[in-house]
Design an enzyme around this catalytic site. Structure first.
Site, PDB file in Angstrom:
ATOM      1  N   THR A   1       0.912  -1.106   0.173  1.00 58.61           N
ATOM      2  CA  THR A   1       0.090  -0.053  -0.016  1.00 58.61           C
ATOM      3  C   THR A   1       0.678   1.169  -0.038  1.00 58.61           C
ATOM      4  O   THR A   1       1.604   1.450   0.943  1.00 58.61           O
ATOM      5  CB  THR A   1      -0.899  -0.025   1.090  1.00 58.61           C
ATOM      6  OG1 THR A   1      -1.639  -1.221   1.249  1.00 58.61           O
ATOM      7  CG2 THR A   1      -1.601   1.181   1.146  1.00 58.61           C
TER       8      THR A   1
ATOM      9  N   LYS B   1      -7.005   0.781  -3.533  1.00 52.80           N
ATOM     10  CA  LYS B   1      -6.351   0.400  -2.435  1.00 52.80           C
ATOM     11  C   LYS B   1      -6.614   1.247  -1.152  1.00 52.80           C
ATOM     12  O   LYS B   1      -7.001   0.849  -0.052  1.00 52.80           O
ATOM     13  CB  LYS B   1      -4.940  -0.290  -2.514  1.00 52.80           C
ATOM     14  CG  LYS B   1      -4.341  -0.843  -1.228  1.00 52.80           C
ATOM     15  CD  LYS B   1      -5.416  -1.928  -0.736  1.00 52.80           C
ATOM     16  CE  LYS B   1      -4.832  -2.563   0.877  1.00 52.80           C
ATOM     17  NZ  LYS B   1      -3.675  -3.202   0.524  1.00 52.80           N
TER      18      LYS B   1
ATOM     19  N   LYS C   1       0.706   4.092   9.012  1.00 52.15           N
ATOM     20  CA  LYS C   1       1.222   4.148   7.843  1.00 52.15           C
ATOM     21  C   LYS C   1       0.094   4.356   6.688  1.00 52.15           C
ATOM     22  O   LYS C   1       0.055   5.171   5.969  1.00 52.15           O
ATOM     23  CB  LYS C   1       2.012   2.884   7.534  1.00 52.15           C
ATOM     24  CG  LYS C   1       2.477   3.171   6.076  1.00 52.15           C
ATOM     25  CD  LYS C   1       3.177   1.783   5.657  1.00 52.15           C
ATOM     26  CE  LYS C   1       2.556   0.668   5.531  1.00 52.15           C
ATOM     27  NZ  LYS C   1       1.681   0.680   3.877  1.00 52.15           N
TER      28      LYS C   1
END
Length: 305
Positions: free
Chosen positions: A99, A175, A243
């Site tokens: 990602t 995503k 993150k």
């Protein structure tokens, strides 16, 4: 599966190892790469080929799946001293699945094209269980030639491949949206369970009722059992959402687009990490609420004799 074409998997973590073993089980010659000797040994014992570096794996593979943690690791795998670029066969395909900021895959695509290598922006979803079953969802975008070159090797580790566009970056955008929802849903599940327990509801009954009611989400159904078992072994860690929601918020900031729910959830993951739980399962967000309210959470279950 065509046994004459070979898959490589860089990053034999919970999802990467599952994907590599799944490909082996489907008769696909598969190479695995990971810096951890014990992980490489496990994959080799299962019948896979191993390499200590991406450069060592590259010449043997027609398609390489990169399943590492973040953009920095992806960059190193691609273009580092022991990276794939310059070592892959011309016409090979790289599928990058971490990602990352959607602005990065187009840059990687262009740099790999200089080496005659195709690129697919292919983030994945499904977790370790789906990876082991070869049923991951791939949110893929890239040139038609890249998909043609990859062919059926994508099916060696994926249950569903969504072709989302003809340029890199679209897959990572989709995503990013998935991670926005996943992060918010996990945080909401932890907050709701903490509220119910603080108010005196039995947590097991609460879970059962919500799973059969309109308030249920996939993340609630999947993560709350970790809380009920008192097991915070990281299948997906708190720090992953520190993150990933950071990526979501950074991208939204560039678009001048407000995301108040994602921002609130991000603060919950940051607060949980600050309490020392960053390496634990993301369901440990409930520990933030427990610390605030003095809530006693279910204890870890003792192993049966």
């Amino acid at each position: 599966m065509n046994g004459n074409r070979t898959l490589g998997v860089v990053g034999l973590g919970s999802m990467g190892l599952g994907a590599a073993l799944s490909a082996l089980s489907r008769g696909v010659p598969t190479w695995g790469c990971d810096p951890r000797v014990e992980v490489r040994g496990r994959f080799e014992a299962a019948g896979g080929h191993v390499a200590a570096t991406p450069a060592g794996l590259a010449p043997h593979c027609d398609v390489v799946l990169i399943l590492v943690v973040n953009a920095a690791q992806t960059e190193e795998v691609l273009f580092g001293v022991q990276g794939l670029a310059g070592q892959l066969k011309r016409g090979a395909v790289v599928v990058a699945s971490a990602t990352v900021d959607p602005a990065l895959p187009p840059q990687w695509e262009a740099r790999l094209a200089e080496h005659g290598v195709h690129f697919i922006d292919g983030p994945v979803s499904g977790g370790a269980k789906k990876a082991a079953e070869g049923q991951m969802t791939v949110m893929a975008s890239g040139a038609a030639a890249a998909f043609e070159a990859a062919g059926e090797l994508l099916e060696a580790f994926a249950g569903k491949v969504y072709r989302l566009g003809n340029r890199a970056g679209i897959g990572s955008t989709v995503k990013m949206v998935n991670q926005h929802l996943a992060g918010v849903h996990i945080a909401a599940a932890c907050e709701a369970m903490a509220l119910g327990m603080r108010a005196g509801a039995d947590p097991h009954q609460l879970y059962e009722v919500i799973c059969h009611s309109a308030g249920m989400s996939w993340m609630f159904q999947n993560r709350v059992p970790h809380i009920l078992a008192g097991d915070y072994t990281p299948l997906s860690a708190v720090n992953i959402f520190v993150k990933d929601l950071g990526i979501v918020l950074d991208a939204a900031r560039k678009l001048a687009f407000p995301l108040p729910l994602a921002a609130a959830a991000h603060q919950l993951y940051l607060a949980t990490a600050a309490q020392g739980h960053g390496g634990e399962d993301d369901a440990a967000v409930i520990k933030f609420y427990a610390a605030l309210s003095g809530l006693d959470l279910p204890a870890a279950q003792e192993p049966s004799a």
